[in-house]
Enzyme design. Structure first.
Site, PDB file in Angstrom:
ATOM      1  N   SER A  38       0.843  -1.179   0.000  1.00 28.75           N
ATOM      2  CA  SER A  38       0.000   0.000   0.000  1.00 28.75           C
ATOM      3  C   SER A  38       0.884   1.236   0.000  1.00 28.75           C
ATOM      4  O   SER A  38       2.102   1.152   0.135  1.00 28.75           O
ATOM      5  CB  SER A  38      -0.917   0.021   1.213  1.00 28.75           C
ATOM      6  OG  SER A  38      -0.168   0.321   2.370  1.00 28.75           O
ATOM      7  N   LYS A  39       0.254   2.370  -0.156  1.00 27.53           N
ATOM      8  CA  LYS A  39       1.000   3.613  -0.347  1.00 27.53           C
ATOM      9  C   LYS A  39       1.972   3.895   0.780  1.00 27.53           C
ATOM     10  O   LYS A  39       3.066   4.398   0.560  1.00 27.53           O
ATOM     11  CB  LYS A  39       0.023   4.775  -0.485  1.00 27.53           C
ATOM     12  CG  LYS A  39      -0.717   4.736  -1.791  1.00 27.53           C
ATOM     13  CD  LYS A  39      -1.885   5.691  -1.799  1.00 27.53           C
ATOM     14  CE  LYS A  39      -2.751   5.484  -3.031  1.00 27.53           C
ATOM     15  NZ  LYS A  39      -3.504   4.221  -2.967  1.00 27.53           N
TER      16      LYS A  39
END
Length: 467
Positions: A236-237
RNA sequence: GCUCCCUUCGUCUAGUGGCCCAGGACGUCGCCCUCUCACGGCGAAAACACGAGUUCGAGUCUCGUAGGGAGCACCA
């Protein structure tokens, strides 16, 4: 036959290291076999594609040196060709129009699920020969037999056609969908090896069936394992970077990132360090393993430090200067960047850290690091600093030897340890307790700035003791 | 739910039936070096998911169990 691989990202999200590793493997495969590498932007989802994401793909690939021999091709510019292929499929009976409503589709999916089946289209419109213009178009998937995906990483994977359904290849507005465009493009562009994430493995038999319907030969496939977050979850980011360019802005070198990534899922004995050339000659897709791997930021940092330490100074010049620019630091106000690199390259993990640790050379600091000042700028060191001030001031040649002997002589004369004097000096001239060796630090800072800051440090202690 | 894939130190991995009471790397810990932070040097702890089977012999082959992941869209 000439090897041709491709990287085909979708600009619906910012390109991150998962995509980059896929690109790297494809690129390495092409280079290793002296073939060609093609870049294709899969932007058929016009709702979610963004210009920014396209730009990140282009800039990211360029930054890393993953150059393409052809492209970038944009799928949105090939709609005419897809239409042509869809019509061909329609005409030769490999596709049909379907007018089943969303409601009906949802219903049969739910029913299948509750029966314990896989949710699939039931083929209601398959033999209706509909001509509605605004119908979706489905591919007529074979109903029996099986499809063998001979994968260079996964081995032979067998899928029963009965597990597959008639997928939509054109939306009701006529636009093509992924499984169609990818086949048409790989066919038209003469792609010989498709290297992509193993999240696509389940799509592959459908695509092979479309190739067959088109009378074309499917490419070879290699489905490489996913990259996971440090916790073993989906990337994820916040696991490092939303965009691969974040790594550049964080002061990571392309060589380090590529070296880190190539060792995720691939190895060559115990070797850890691979130059680009070594990767190209050693890389073999058959050595890629099948299991997912978690990213390890510490190891990336270690590699980055390795590459910084061993880099030629001039290679670091541009990226480091860019970082100073990003930090709004005017490098005209201090030492030459190459000289700075000389004394800092052994001690930082990233270029960003190098820049941050060097700001005191270019900017005067407002106040001292509280802990460092409390610990080192104390009355007990006042006299030694004053004496050192005079000694440094009298130096006619400002070089390491003279600086060092001035400090050592002062320490000796006063019978204190070198460290007892050097550390307060360091805090006085840098504002904090960390810097390169004290003689290098003073030399690059220059005599004027050194004396000015040392004077202020002395005043600071005097004020402190009087209050 | 169904289909497909995966499972060696915390992490990345070596290992293709005896060379493995499992090797390397990052990280961690200890010691040395030292003007700070680093670099560097030396050393340590740390893993074959589980259970059956095949075999003289299994991390390596087979089956099962458990756990993880992916796909099953008018996304790519």
């Amino acid at each position: 036959m000439k090897i041709r691989t491709r990287f085909a990202p979708s600009p619906t999200g910012l390109l991150h290291i998962g995509g980059i590793r896929t690109a790297l493997f494809s690129w390495l495969y092409a280079k290793h076999h002296k073939g060609q590498f093609i870049l294709r932007i899969e932007d058929t989802d016009r709702e979610r594609s963004t210009d920014e994401a396209v730009q990140v793909i282009l800039d990211g690939m360029a930054w890393l040196g993953l150059d393409h021999d052809e492209g970038p091709f944009y799928q949105t510019q090939r709609f005419g060709r897809y239409k042509e292929v869809i019509n061909e499929l329609l005409e030769n009976g490999h596709a049909y129009r379907c007018i089943c409503s969303k409601v009906r589709l949802d219903k049969i999916r739910d029913e299948a699920m509750s029966r314990g089946d896989k949710p699939r289209y039931d083929g209601l419109c398959r033999s209706l020969n509909l001509t509605d213009e605004n119908a979706v178009i489905r591919f007529k998937n074979p109903t029996d037999g099986d499809v063998v995906v001979s994968d260079q990483v996964q081995g032979d994977v067998i899928f029963e056609n009965s597990e597959l359904d008639d997928l939509i290849i054109a939306r009701s507005d006529g636009s093509p969908t992924y499984n169609l465009t990818v086949v048409v493009d790989d066919m038209d562009m003469g792609i010989t090896e498709v290297i992509r994430g193993d999240d696509h493995l389940n799509n592959t038999p459908r695509q092979i069936n479309i190739f067959n319907a088109l009378g074309a030969k499917a490419p070879n496939y290699a489905h490489i394992p996913m990259i996971l977050s440090p916790e073993g979850k989906k990337l994820s980011k916040r696991d490092g970077a939303a965009s691969v360019l974040q790594y550049r802005d964080d002061g990571i070198l392309p060589e380090a990132l590529l070296n880190y990534l190539v060792r995720l899922g691939w190895s060559k004995g115990d070797q850890e360090i691979f130059s680009i050339d070594e990767m190209v000659s050693a890389f073999d897709i058959k050595d890629v393993n099948k299991s997912a791997s978690s990213i390890n930021p510490d190891k990336l940092l270690w590699l980055n430090q390795h590459y910084i330490k061993n880099a030629e100074n001039k290679l670091l010049l541009k990226p480091l200067t860019d970082l100073f620019l990003l930090m709004n630091i005017n490098i005209e106000n201090g030492p030459e960047i190459e000289d700075l690199i000389d004394i800092q390259k052994q001690r930082t993990e990233t270029l960003k850290e190098m820049a941050e640790q060097s700001t005191f050379f270019y900017n005067d600091f407002e106040e001292y690091d509280a802990n460092a000042a409390k610990k080192h700028l104390r009355p007990v060191i006042l006299e030694p600093l004053k004496q050192l001030y005079d000694s440094l001031k009298s130096l006619e040649t400002w070089d390491n030897d003279n600086i060092k002997s001035a400090i050592e002589k002062t320490a000796n004369d006063l019978e204190i340890k070198m460290g007892k004097l050097a550390q307060p000096l360091r805090v006085a001239v840098t504002g904090a307790g960390v810097s390169p060796s004290i003689d290098d630090t003073l030399r690059l800072l220059g005599q004027d700035k050194t004396l000015k800051r040392l004077r202020k440090g002395i005043e600071f202690i005097e004020n402190r003791s009087s209050s």
